[in-house]
Design a protein around this motif. Structure first.
Motif, short mmCIF file in Angstrom:
data_model
loop_
_atom_site.label_atom_id
_atom_site.label_comp_id
_atom_site.label_asym_id
_atom_site.label_seq_id
_atom_site.Cartn_x
_atom_site.Cartn_y
_atom_site.Cartn_z
N TYR A 162 0.89 -1.17 0.14
CA TYR A 162 0.04 -0.01 -0.11
C TYR A 162 0.73 1.32 0.08
N ASP A 163 0.26 2.25 -0.58
CA ASP A 163 0.93 3.70 -0.59
C ASP A 163 -0.08 4.77 0.04
N SER B 281 -6.91 -3.29 -7.67
CA SER B 281 -6.47 -2.28 -6.63
C SER B 281 -7.54 -1.83 -5.82
N VAL C 203 -4.32 0.27 -2.25
CA VAL C 203 -3.60 -0.79 -2.01
C VAL C 203 -3.75 -1.76 -3.12
N ARG C 204 -2.49 -2.72 -3.51
CA ARG C 204 -2.50 -3.58 -4.50
C ARG C 204 -1.81 -4.97 -4.16
N SER D 52 -8.66 1.68 -3.88
CA SER D 52 -8.37 2.97 -3.83
C SER D 52 -9.38 3.71 -2.71
N ILE E 218 -5.29 6.04 0.12
CA ILE E 218 -4.59 4.90 0.27
C ILE E 218 -4.79 4.05 -1.01
#
Length: 74
Positions: free
Chosen positions: A7-8, A45, A58-59, A47, A56
């Motif tokens: 995650y970013d 993903s 998430v993948r 979002s 955030i």
């Protein structure tokens, strides 16, 4: 092979840019939280837009090939 989540945490602008490049399959909202299920050529993903202006993404990471234990034992 196990898939692992990555995650970013991103700014609102970066999340908006990410969503523009995706096909949004589903969206849900609750209060100030918005969740988007997305697809692109890389896969699926999630979002998540938070009410504080951050997001955030998430993948699923692609699984790495299985470890060849015979090479390590030497």
């Amino acid at each position: 092979m196990k898939h692992k989540l990555a995650y970013d945490i991103v700014a609102r602008e970066e999340l908006a840019s990410h969503l523009e490049r995706q096909t949004v399959v589903a969206a849900e909202a609750e209060g100030g939280l918005h969740v988007y299920r997305c697809l692109d050529t890389q896969g699926e993903s999630l979002s998540i837009a938070l009410d504080n202006g951050q997001g955030i993404i998430v993948r699923l990471n692609r699984p790495s090939p299985p470890l060849d234990r015979r090479r390590i034992a030497r």
